[in-house]
Every structure is written in structure tokens, then in C-alpha cells.
Scaffold this motif. Structure first.
Motif, PDB file in Angstrom:
ATOM      1  N   PRO A 230      82.606  47.360  96.711  1.00  0.00           N
ATOM      2  CA  PRO A 230      83.160  46.045  96.368  1.00  0.00           C
ATOM      3  C   PRO A 230      82.149  44.921  96.603  1.00  0.00           C
ATOM      4  O   PRO A 230      81.132  45.118  97.267  1.00  0.00           O
ATOM      5  N   VAL A 231      82.459  43.770  96.036  1.00  0.00           N
ATOM      6  CA  VAL A 231      81.566  42.621  96.175  1.00  0.00           C
ATOM      7  C   VAL A 231      81.381  42.285  97.658  1.00  0.00           C
ATOM      8  O   VAL A 231      82.339  42.296  98.437  1.00  0.00           O
ATOM      9  N   VAL A 232      80.172  41.996  98.029  1.00  0.00           N
ATOM     10  CA  VAL A 232      79.859  41.676  99.426  1.00  0.00           C
ATOM     11  C   VAL A 232      80.583  40.396  99.831  1.00  0.00           C
ATOM     12  O   VAL A 232      80.446  39.362  99.159  1.00  0.00           O
ATOM     13  N   PRO A 233      81.354  40.423 100.904  1.00  0.00           N
ATOM     14  CA  PRO A 233      82.030  39.193 101.335  1.00  0.00           C
ATOM     15  C   PRO A 233      81.033  38.143 101.790  1.00  0.00           C
ATOM     16  O   PRO A 233      80.026  38.455 102.427  1.00  0.00           O
ATOM     17  N   ALA A 234      81.322  36.898 101.465  1.00  0.00           N
ATOM     18  CA  ALA A 234      80.396  35.811 101.791  1.00  0.00           C
ATOM     19  C   ALA A 234      80.203  35.636 103.291  1.00  0.00           C
ATOM     20  O   ALA A 234      79.171  35.135 103.734  1.00  0.00           O
ATOM     21  N   ASP A 235      81.215  36.041 104.094  1.00  0.00           N
ATOM     22  CA  ASP A 235      81.114  35.869 105.534  1.00  0.00           C
ATOM     23  C   ASP A 235      80.606  37.119 106.249  1.00  0.00           C
ATOM     24  O   ASP A 235      80.681  37.218 107.469  1.00  0.00           O
ATOM     25  N   LEU A 236      80.077  38.092 105.495  1.00  0.00           N
ATOM     26  CA  LEU A 236      79.465  39.261 106.134  1.00  0.00           C
ATOM     27  C   LEU A 236      78.337  38.790 107.038  1.00  0.00           C
ATOM     28  O   LEU A 236      77.512  37.971 106.638  1.00  0.00           O
ATOM     29  N   PRO A 237      78.243  39.278 108.279  1.00  0.00           N
ATOM     30  CA  PRO A 237      77.134  38.868 109.137  1.00  0.00           C
ATOM     31  C   PRO A 237      75.835  39.529 108.705  1.00  0.00           C
ATOM     32  O   PRO A 237      75.820  40.442 107.860  1.00  0.00           O
ATOM     33  N   LEU A 238      74.754  39.073 109.270  1.00  0.00           N
ATOM     34  CA  LEU A 238      73.502  39.812 109.214  1.00  0.00           C
ATOM     35  C   LEU A 238      73.705  41.086 110.033  1.00  0.00           C
ATOM     36  O   LEU A 238      74.080  41.025 111.202  1.00  0.00           O
ATOM     37  N   VAL A 239      73.499  42.235 109.417  1.00  0.00           N
ATOM     38  CA  VAL A 239      73.718  43.519 110.078  1.00  0.00           C
ATOM     39  C   VAL A 239      72.364  44.182 110.301  1.00  0.00           C
ATOM     40  O   VAL A 239      71.604  44.390 109.350  1.00  0.00           O
TER      41      VAL A 239
END
Length: 369
Positions: A230-239
Motif C-alpha cells: 500500500p501507499v506509504v503513509p505520510a507519517d511513517l517514521p524514518l526506519v
């Protein structure tokens, strides 16, 4: 009489930031080999501010740079130059020792790090595979607006009278009678102090100036921009992998920036991505999340240059006080730029205040004598 007080070789983030500091009180020329400043490293940065990145020796410079990047002076830039992202360092059950070591390293630093269990880690990263059970959360991690930061430094330097010469690759630098005679492309000048902010070319500049090189080694770092589902969520942290084997973060439009965190020793050059490194990055991502990778939209590589001990080199050369090192800033040159430039400025001009809680001695070139 010399033409300039300071001649800075390299107009990337290092040279531009120091030019902005020094030109308030002195005459400065920025000498850049490429047609545009910041071509090799600054313009190819993954653009984040993570206090733990680079280790305990780099962290004071990163921390000291935070206030400036969060709230720069109004005459420097209109609004903040970084915005909250959060960073999540993740690992498997056999990587607990790495997490424990990281916590111990930064225990007395004041850096905010929270321990996250599997349930907490999974809330940050949708589709996370079950083997990723350990996490360290850095809530203060931010994205940096690198392009605006670099442009603001160049703009401030120009406003204060600094002169920029692009397409001017250094060809000669000779120190005689207390003055540097410099040739770079079709440009010639003299200067009292020569500042080596040449990044991957730092040792080459030193040799050209008859100064002993320090063993600053360039390394290639690869980044790919992916379209995933799915589309990457905008609030995904730096992992970031606890073992240093990958990092990824969201980009505009639901894209993903991914790196295998590679460090391939290379001569100073216009770095290009290798297909094997891109494939390695994708393979590692697929071991972390169950996302469907639809295509690689863009890929690039940049250079990160390190001294042998992987700390920045900031200070006058031990054999020639008129040659100043401002190099070896690795992959943390953007996030440390404000404090590093302030520190270098304070060593070159006693009227410039040094950044607080930064020990200049650990960055001195004299440590390699």
C-alpha cells in the motif's frame, strides 16, 4: 596584501555554511569545481536530523545544530528548516546487544530515546514482519529541508560580500611569504587562510597545497525511490536497522526513499548507483515489511567522506596554521552544519562564539599526528 582573508575550497554545505559565518567580518571567496554548489554530496542527501546518527562523538554537533534548524533567524530563512519525523531503530531478537549498546552510549547525552516492544514497533510500521521485535524510538528526529538550508547559507554569504566562483577546479595552491597563491580553472587569487572544505577531494586538496593528507576516504551511498503498495503513509517514521543494514523514509506523493546503508570505498568521483546495491536494498526491505514493490522510480548515489576515526576534522593543520581543515563530515554534514560552521568560525576568528557543549579538541587535525 592578499585578495581575500579566506579562500574556501568547496561550496557544498560545509563551505557554504562556513562562508556565511566568516563573511560577516572578513573577505571570503568560495571556490567550487562544479557548475553548481553542492553537486556531489549536499544535493544527494537523505535529509534527516537524528541525534544518534554518527555516534557519540558527532552527537554534540547535531544537538547544538537543532535550535538553529528549528528556528533560524528571520533574516536567514523564513520559517523552520526542519520538521518532526521521528526515527525508529528496529532489530530482531538476536540484535538486543546492539540496542543495549546504543542505549548505554547515549545514556548521559540527554538524547531522548524510548525502548519499544513488538506491539509498539508494529504501530509505527504497517506490514512489519513478525521477526522485528525490538525498537528504539527517537521522537525528536526531523526531516531537513536541505535545498533551502544550503541556498540560505549561500545567500547570506553573498549578502555579506563573499564571492562564489563555480567551474573552478583547484589546480595549484602555493604558500609563500605568508600568503596562499591559488589557481582554480581560469580564476586566480591570493588569500591569507586556505580552508579545505572539499569533501571527497579533501586529501587531494591537501596534497596540492603541500600538506600531509589525513586519510579521508570517500564512500558511495545508494538511495532508491520506490513506488510501493500500500501507499506509504505520510507519517511513517524514518526506519533504521539496528545493525546498520538499511534505512527508509517516506517521500512526497506516497513514495519511499530506501538505502541499503552501503559504504563502498571509492575514489572521489561523480558517484553513480550500482544495480547490485539497489537490489540489495530492495531485498532487505522485503525482509522487513510485506509491501508490494511496484517499481523503482529513481535511484542515485552520493559520496560520504570519513577520516580514519569517523569524526569530523575541524581545525588548523599541525604543520601549517594557514591551512584549515573542514572535512570528514561523513553522512552527517547537513545535520551538524550550523554548529560545525560555528565551531570552525570560532577557531578562525576569536570574535565568533563557539557552540555550547561542543569540545573542539576531539575534532582537531592534531589527533592524527
Amino acid at each position: 596584501m592578499s585578495d581575500f582573508d579566506f579562500a574556501i575550497i568547496g561550496a557544498g554545505i560545509a563551505g557554504a555554511s562556513l562562508a556565511a559565518i566568516l563573511s560577516a567580518r572578513a573577505s571570503v571567496v568560495l571556490i567550487e569545481a562544479e557548475a553548481h554548489p553542492g553537486y556531489h554530496a549536499t544535493g544527494r542527501s537523505a535529509a534527516f536530523w537524528v541525534e544518534c546518527y554518527g555516534g557519540p562523538g558527532v552527537q554534540p554537533l547535531t544537538t547544538a545544530s537543532g535550535p538553529f534548524l528549528t528556528a533560524p533567524p528571520a533574516d536567514f530563512h523564513d520559517g523552520p528548516l526542519m520538521h518532526k519525523r521521528g526515527a525508529l531503530h528496529i532489530g530482531t531478537s538476536d540484535q538486543t546487544a546492539i540496542a543495549d549498546h546504543m542505549l548505554a552510549e547515549f545514556a548521559a547525552s540527554g538524547v531522548h530515546i524510548d525502548v519499544s516492544d513488538r506491539a509498539a514497533v508494529a504501530t509505527y510500521v504497517p506490514g512489519l514482519r513478525s521477526e522485528w521485535t525490538h525498537g528504539l524510538w527517537e521522537p525528536d528526529c526531523c526531516d531537513i529541508d536541505v535545498a533551502h538550508l544550503h541556498a540560505a547559507y549561500l545567500r547570506q554569504a553573498k549578502r555579506q560580500g563573499a564571492v562564489l566562483h563555480c567551474n573552478s577546479r583547484l589546480s595549484a595552491a602555493k604558500y609563500e611569504n605568508g600568503v596562499w597563491q591559488i589557481s582554480a580553472g581560469s580564476f586566480n587569487c591570493s588569500a591569507n587562510i586556505l580552508i579545505n572544505a572539499a569533501g571527497a577531494w579533501a586529501d587531494e586538496v591537501a596534497q596540492m597545497a603541500q600538506v600531509r593528507p589525513l586519510g579521508i576516504q570517500p564512500y558511495r551511498r545508494t538511495i532508491a525511490q520506490l513506488v510501493v503498495s500500500p501507499v506509504v503513509p505520510a507519517d511513517l517514521p524514518l526506519v533504521i536497522g539496528l545493525d546498520g543494514s538499511f534505512y527508509f523514509k517516506p517521500d512526497a506523493g506516497g513514495r519511499l526513499w530506501l538505502s541499503p546503508h552501503d559504504e563502498t570505498a571509492t575514489p572521489a568521483c561523480d558517484a553513480a548507483p550500482e544495480e547490485l546495491d539497489v537490489a540489495t536494498a530492495i531485498d532487505r526491505l522485503q525482509a522487513v515489511v510485506d509491501w508490494d514493490i511496484q517499481r523503482v522510480e529513481h535511484k542515485w548515489a552520493g559520496l560520504r567522506s570519513f577520516a580514519p576515526d569517523r569524526l569530523p576534522v575541524i581545525g588548523c593543520d599541525g604543520a601549517n596554521d594557514a591551512f584549515f581543515w573542514f572535512a570528514g563530515q561523513g553522512g552527517f554534514g547537513i545535520q551538524t552544519a550550523p554548529a560545525a560552521a560555528q565551531l570552525a568560525g570560532s577557531l578562525l576568528d576569536a570574535a565568533i562564539a563557539a557552540p555550547q557543549n561542543v569540545n573542539a579538541a576531539i575534532y582537531t587535525p592534531a589527533r592524527f599526528l
